[in-house]
Write a protein that holds these residues in place. Structure first.
Motif, short mmCIF file in Angstrom:
data_model
loop_
_atom_site.label_atom_id
_atom_site.label_comp_id
_atom_site.label_asym_id
_atom_site.label_seq_id
_atom_site.Cartn_x
_atom_site.Cartn_y
_atom_site.Cartn_z
N PHE A 35 0.83 -1.20 0.00
CA PHE A 35 0.00 0.00 0.00
C PHE A 35 0.86 1.25 0.00
O PHE A 35 1.91 1.29 0.64
CB PHE A 35 -0.89 0.01 1.25
N TYR A 36 0.39 2.25 -0.72
CA TYR A 36 0.92 3.59 -0.63
C TYR A 36 -0.22 4.43 -0.05
O TYR A 36 -1.36 4.35 -0.51
CB TYR A 36 1.34 4.14 -2.00
N LEU A 37 0.08 5.20 0.99
CA LEU A 37 -0.93 5.98 1.70
C LEU A 37 -0.82 7.45 1.34
O LEU A 37 0.29 8.01 1.26
CB LEU A 37 -0.78 5.78 3.21
N TYR A 38 -1.96 8.07 1.13
CA TYR A 38 -1.98 9.47 0.70
C TYR A 38 -1.63 10.40 1.86
O TYR A 38 -2.19 10.31 2.95
CB TYR A 38 -3.35 9.84 0.15
N ALA A 85 -3.36 6.25 -11.23
CA ALA A 85 -4.58 5.55 -10.82
C ALA A 85 -5.25 6.28 -9.65
O ALA A 85 -6.47 6.44 -9.63
CB ALA A 85 -4.26 4.11 -10.43
N PHE A 86 -4.44 6.73 -8.70
CA PHE A 86 -4.98 7.42 -7.52
C PHE A 86 -5.66 8.72 -7.91
O PHE A 86 -6.78 8.99 -7.50
CB PHE A 86 -3.86 7.68 -6.51
N LYS A 87 -4.99 9.51 -8.72
CA LYS A 87 -5.53 10.81 -9.12
C LYS A 87 -6.81 10.66 -9.93
O LYS A 87 -7.75 11.41 -9.78
CB LYS A 87 -4.50 11.61 -9.90
N GLY A 88 -6.84 9.63 -10.79
CA GLY A 88 -8.01 9.42 -11.63
C GLY A 88 -9.09 8.59 -10.98
O GLY A 88 -10.15 8.36 -11.57
N ILE A 89 -8.83 8.12 -9.76
CA ILE A 89 -9.77 7.26 -9.02
C ILE A 89 -10.23 6.11 -9.92
O ILE A 89 -11.42 5.86 -10.09
CB ILE A 89 -10.95 8.05 -8.43
N ASP A 90 -9.26 5.42 -10.52
CA ASP A 90 -9.58 4.35 -11.45
C ASP A 90 -8.59 3.20 -11.28
O ASP A 90 -7.40 3.44 -11.05
CB ASP A 90 -9.49 4.90 -12.88
N GLN A 136 -13.07 10.22 1.05
CA GLN A 136 -11.78 10.67 1.56
C GLN A 136 -10.66 9.78 1.03
O GLN A 136 -10.77 8.55 1.07
CB GLN A 136 -11.77 10.66 3.09
N PRO A 137 -9.57 10.37 0.56
CA PRO A 137 -8.47 9.57 0.01
C PRO A 137 -7.69 8.82 1.10
O PRO A 137 -7.36 9.40 2.13
CB PRO A 137 -7.58 10.61 -0.67
N ILE A 138 -7.45 7.55 0.85
CA ILE A 138 -6.63 6.74 1.75
C ILE A 138 -5.30 6.40 1.09
O ILE A 138 -4.25 6.56 1.67
CB ILE A 138 -7.38 5.47 2.19
N GLY A 139 -5.34 5.91 -0.14
CA GLY A 139 -4.12 5.53 -0.84
C GLY A 139 -4.41 4.56 -1.97
O GLY A 139 -5.48 4.61 -2.58
N VAL A 140 -3.46 3.66 -2.22
CA VAL A 140 -3.63 2.66 -3.27
C VAL A 140 -3.12 1.31 -2.80
O VAL A 140 -2.23 1.22 -1.95
CB VAL A 140 -2.88 3.03 -4.58
N LEU A 141 -3.70 0.27 -3.38
CA LEU A 141 -3.16 -1.08 -3.31
C LEU A 141 -2.40 -1.28 -4.61
O LEU A 141 -2.95 -1.08 -5.70
CB LEU A 141 -4.28 -2.12 -3.18
N ASP A 142 -1.14 -1.66 -4.51
CA ASP A 142 -0.26 -1.82 -5.67
C ASP A 142 0.28 -3.25 -5.66
O ASP A 142 0.77 -3.72 -4.63
CB ASP A 142 0.89 -0.81 -5.57
#
Length: 156
Positions: A50-53, A84-89, A122-128
């Motif tokens: 994970f990367y956290l915002y 992916a995070f910025k585009g919420i996709d 609310q932004p949390i981050g990404v699963l990569d």
């Protein structure tokens, strides 16, 4: 396209995740166990985490993971994770070397899937998740991992 999982496997994975996290409220502990579970469950991957915002810097910051040491900070909108995070996709990249602006943390990575995580807007981050083979992630993986993130969000 390569895959050794199917939707039934993901159903079991998500039930296991919910059972593992039930009653725990610590976000880092839950993300750590989620990364460990995926590392055990998924075949032919070389990194999962994970990367956290971080709002102050507008960056994704390395969180719990399994694999080789990784890039610590990724600018929002940069690389596969930031885009992916910025585009919420959800991004499935069959060949990371063909992705414009790919950030190579591990030279062995050839394909990648990134799932943005937002809870209540609310932004949390990404699963990569990275793999050392091209085209590793199927539509079943994408759908199963979307469900995985939905399950995980209940415990964050």
């Amino acid at each position: 396209m390569f895959t050794e999982t199917n939707i039934t496997d993901y159903d079991q994975l998500n039930k296991t995740l919910a059972s593992l996290l039930e009653g725990e409220t610590d976000r880092i502990a839950n993300l750590s166990n989620a990364a460990g579970l995926l590392n055990q469950f998924l075949k032919d991957i070389n990194w999962v985490g994970f990367y956290l915002y971080e709002e102050e810097s507008d960056q994704l910051v390395l969180g719990p993971f399994q694999g080789l040491p990784a890039c610590v900070r990724i600018d929002n909108g940069k690389g596969v994770c930031g885009t992916a995070f910025k585009g919420i996709d959800v991004f499935v990249v069959d060949d990371v070397h063909a992705f414009p602006g790919h950030i190579a943390c591990d030279a062995n990575s050839k394909s990648e899937i990134v799932l943005p995580i937002y809870k209540n807007g609310q932004p949390i981050g990404v699963l990569d998740i990275d793999a050392p083979v091209y085209g590793r992630f199927s539509e079943e993986d994408r759908l199963g991992l979307i469900d995985f993130v939905e399950t995980l969000k209940k415990y964050l």
